[in-house]
Scaffold this active site. Structure first.
Site, mmCIF file in Angstrom:
data_model
loop_
_atom_site.group_PDB
_atom_site.id
_atom_site.type_symbol
_atom_site.label_atom_id
_atom_site.label_comp_id
_atom_site.label_asym_id
_atom_site.label_seq_id
_atom_site.Cartn_x
_atom_site.Cartn_y
_atom_site.Cartn_z
ATOM 1 N N ARG A 35 0.155 20.405 -7.324
ATOM 2 C CA ARG A 35 -0.744 20.836 -8.413
ATOM 3 C C ARG A 35 -0.818 22.353 -8.524
ATOM 4 N NH1 ARG A 35 -5.646 16.470 -7.728
ATOM 5 N NH2 ARG A 35 -4.580 14.803 -8.836
ATOM 6 N N LYS A 221 -4.355 -2.768 -8.257
ATOM 7 C CA LYS A 221 -5.293 -3.652 -8.962
ATOM 8 C C LYS A 221 -5.085 -3.715 -10.458
ATOM 9 C CE LYS A 221 -9.081 -3.211 -5.747
ATOM 10 N NZ LYS A 221 -10.399 -2.591 -5.564
ATOM 11 N N GLY A 377 -0.984 9.159 -9.378
ATOM 12 C CA GLY A 377 -0.844 9.696 -8.024
ATOM 13 C C GLY A 377 0.201 9.001 -7.176
ATOM 14 N N GLY A 400 -6.591 10.227 -13.405
ATOM 15 C CA GLY A 400 -7.515 9.638 -14.378
ATOM 16 C C GLY A 400 -7.247 10.056 -15.810
HETATM 17 P P1 AMP Z 1 -2.955 2.262 -7.416
HETATM 18 O O1 AMP Z 1 -3.765 3.385 -6.815
HETATM 19 O O2 AMP Z 1 -3.775 1.212 -8.073
HETATM 20 O O3 AMP Z 1 -1.821 2.763 -8.233
HETATM 21 O O4 AMP Z 1 -2.340 1.520 -6.165
HETATM 22 C C1 AMP Z 1 -1.385 2.085 -5.323
HETATM 23 C C2 AMP Z 1 -1.386 1.352 -4.025
HETATM 24 O O5 AMP Z 1 -1.077 -0.003 -4.263
HETATM 25 C C3 AMP Z 1 -0.348 1.851 -3.041
HETATM 26 O O6 AMP Z 1 -0.987 2.488 -1.983
HETATM 27 C C4 AMP Z 1 0.365 0.581 -2.587
HETATM 28 O O7 AMP Z 1 0.505 0.491 -1.198
HETATM 29 C C5 AMP Z 1 -0.544 -0.515 -3.086
HETATM 30 N N1 AMP Z 1 0.183 -1.762 -3.338
HETATM 31 C C6 AMP Z 1 1.310 -1.918 -4.032
HETATM 32 N N2 AMP Z 1 1.713 -3.201 -4.003
HETATM 33 C C7 AMP Z 1 0.823 -3.877 -3.264
HETATM 34 C C8 AMP Z 1 0.696 -5.223 -2.867
HETATM 35 N N3 AMP Z 1 1.594 -6.142 -3.224
HETATM 36 N N4 AMP Z 1 -0.365 -5.568 -2.104
HETATM 37 C C9 AMP Z 1 -1.279 -4.637 -1.735
HETATM 38 N N5 AMP Z 1 -1.207 -3.342 -2.084
HETATM 39 C C10 AMP Z 1 -0.184 -2.956 -2.840
#
Ligand code: AMP
Length: 419
Positions: A35, A221, A377, A400
């Site tokens: 950044r 999620k 990120g 965000g």
């Molecule tokens: P986000 O911040 O929502 O983009 O989520 C990123 C995180 O999702 C990363 O740290 C990954 O390790 C996690 N992730 C990706 N695939 C999976 C999965 N199948 N089960 C659990 N966590 C996951």
């Protein structure tokens, strides 16, 4: 609104809102300076023109209190090294010290202001006591609004020109990102290079994509990505779903997902998305196979199974080889690619293959002429981990703000300048 490249900063003091909210280790050293590097072109433009730069940012969440753990003083040395010039520091972003130091700046000099969020006025969130009446809450909000105006005016008073280069906080209507703009006339406020290129690149993806357009949505999620996915359905030809959110979709389709990540509250929405994609003729790709593990651990036992046939207690932590070949084919044929979020738990070697394969396919497609934008990120972390940053067209450093832009929202930081 002038374009920064056409503006001559000679003899002017520019107050620049940057996003120096960078990770620090326990010795308060910067561990990822992406950044900071992203803001350098704007700062250099100001000082090379013969102007002086007053730099302001937040760091962490000090919640309105002076807290040395969140001092921008920790970043001063790193910034000076990257810029190759000495950086002065004001231990409060407003007040006598900041005013004196700003007034004393000569052409080419740089002043870094202390953390904006040492002041509650930056975020402008009123403290409403528990049990307060509606009237009291209203009064507290009005009082804070007034204070925020005064704080913004004090910041504006340090400079002749306002430059916003903090795309990372452009979705916030804070003092330094939006309110301050009211104290400058239209030809004395502008975007820095970073926001300008973010907006240009995002518009290339969202407003005039070269077809076919593919969005790759990954991450943990569905809940955090649902609005984007819905917005994307109006824009894309292919929608690839990866990461933990796969399993909410798989369960919604009646699959057995074992102990995989799942948001039961979103099953209906997932079904809705599957139907909407069909109606709109969007090619929705949900992993057909996955790498399942017997525990969430780097050394877990693993096996490749169909995404809807995961045994109880096992959990899907990456996409499988069949899915990878589908992803590769779709990405390879795309004219525009938007990638947000990893395909699996890429931080662990055993579950990194899907994310790495997406990265490689995006780089290949880019070589063939596709425009690729990677943002969010964790996708940026993945791109850096696999050393492929050079091979994509654009990397967005925002979290965000990027998500809200992708959701189709108007960002206050953009509006404050662009109108
Ligand atoms: P986000 O911040 O929502 O983009 O989520 C990123 C995180 O999702 C990363 O740290 C990954 O390790 C996690 N992730 C990706 N695939 C999976 C999965 N199948 N089960 C659990 N966590 C996951």
């Amino acid at each position: 609104m002038p374009a920064i490249d056409n503006f001559n900063f000679s003899g002017k003091k520019a107050i620049i809102r940057v996003d120096f909210n960078v990770p620090l280790n326990d010795k308060f050293e910067v561990t990822d300076d992406t950044r900071i590097k992203a803001a350098l072109p704007t700062i250099k433009k100001v000082i090379n023109d013969g102007g002086s730069a007053i730099i302001m940012s937040h760091l962490g969440r000090p919640k309105g209190k002076t807290n040395p753990d969140f001092s921008l003083g920790h970043i001063k040395g790193h910034l000076a090294k990257l810029l190759g010039v000495d950086v002065q520091f004001a231990s409060n972003c407003v007040g006598a010290e900041a005013e004196e130091k700003a007034a004393g700046l000569k052409a080419g000099e740089v002043l870094l202001l202390e953390n904006l969020r040492y002041h509650l006025e930056e975020e402008g969130k009123a403290k409403v006591a528990e049990g307060a009446s509606e009237e009291e809450a209203k009064a507290a909000k009005a009082e804070m609004k007034e204070k925020q105006q005064a704080f913004s005016k004090a910041l504006a008073g340090l400079a002749d020109v306002y430059v916003n280069d903090a795309f990372g906080t452009a979705h916030r209507a804070h003092a330094s990102t939006a309110v301050i703009a009211d104290f400058f006339d239209a030809d004395s406020k502008m975007f820095g290079y970073l926001i300008e290129s973010e907006v240009t690149s995002l518009d290339k993806v969202l407003k005039s994509p070269q077809r076919p357009m593919t969005a790759i949505m990954g991450g943990a999620k569905v809940s955090t990505k649902i609005t984007i996915i819905e917005n994307m359905l109006d824009n894309v030809d292919n929608l690839i779903v990866g990461g933990g959110m796969i399993f909410t979709f798989v369960k919604a389709m009646g699959g057995q997902i074992g102990s995989s990540l799942c948001e039961d509250d979103y099953l209906e929405l997932a079904k809705g998305i599957i139907n909407k994609a069909k109606e709109k003729g969007v090619n929705l790709i949900i992993a057909s196979d996955c790498v399942a593990a017997d525990k969430f651990d780097a050394n877990a036992n693993t096996k490749v199974v169909a995404s809807g046939e995961i045994e109880p207690e096992w959990l899907g932590l990456d996409v499988g080889p069949d899915t990878i070949s589908t992803f590769k084919e779709v990405i390879g044929n795309s004219g525009t690619i938007l990638w947000n979020g990893p395909a699996g738990v890429f931080e662990m070697e055993k579950f990194a293959a899907g994310t790495k394969a997406i990265g490689d396919a995006v780089v290949e497609a880019t070589k063939k002429g596709a425009f690729s934008l990677v943002g969010g990120g964790d996708s940026v972390a993945a791109v850096n981990k696999f050393g492929i940053a050079e091979g994509v067209s654009y990397i967005s450093t925002a979290g965000g703000a990027l998500l809200e832009y992708l959701e189709g929202k108007e960002l206050p930081g953009i509006k404050a300048i662009r109108g």
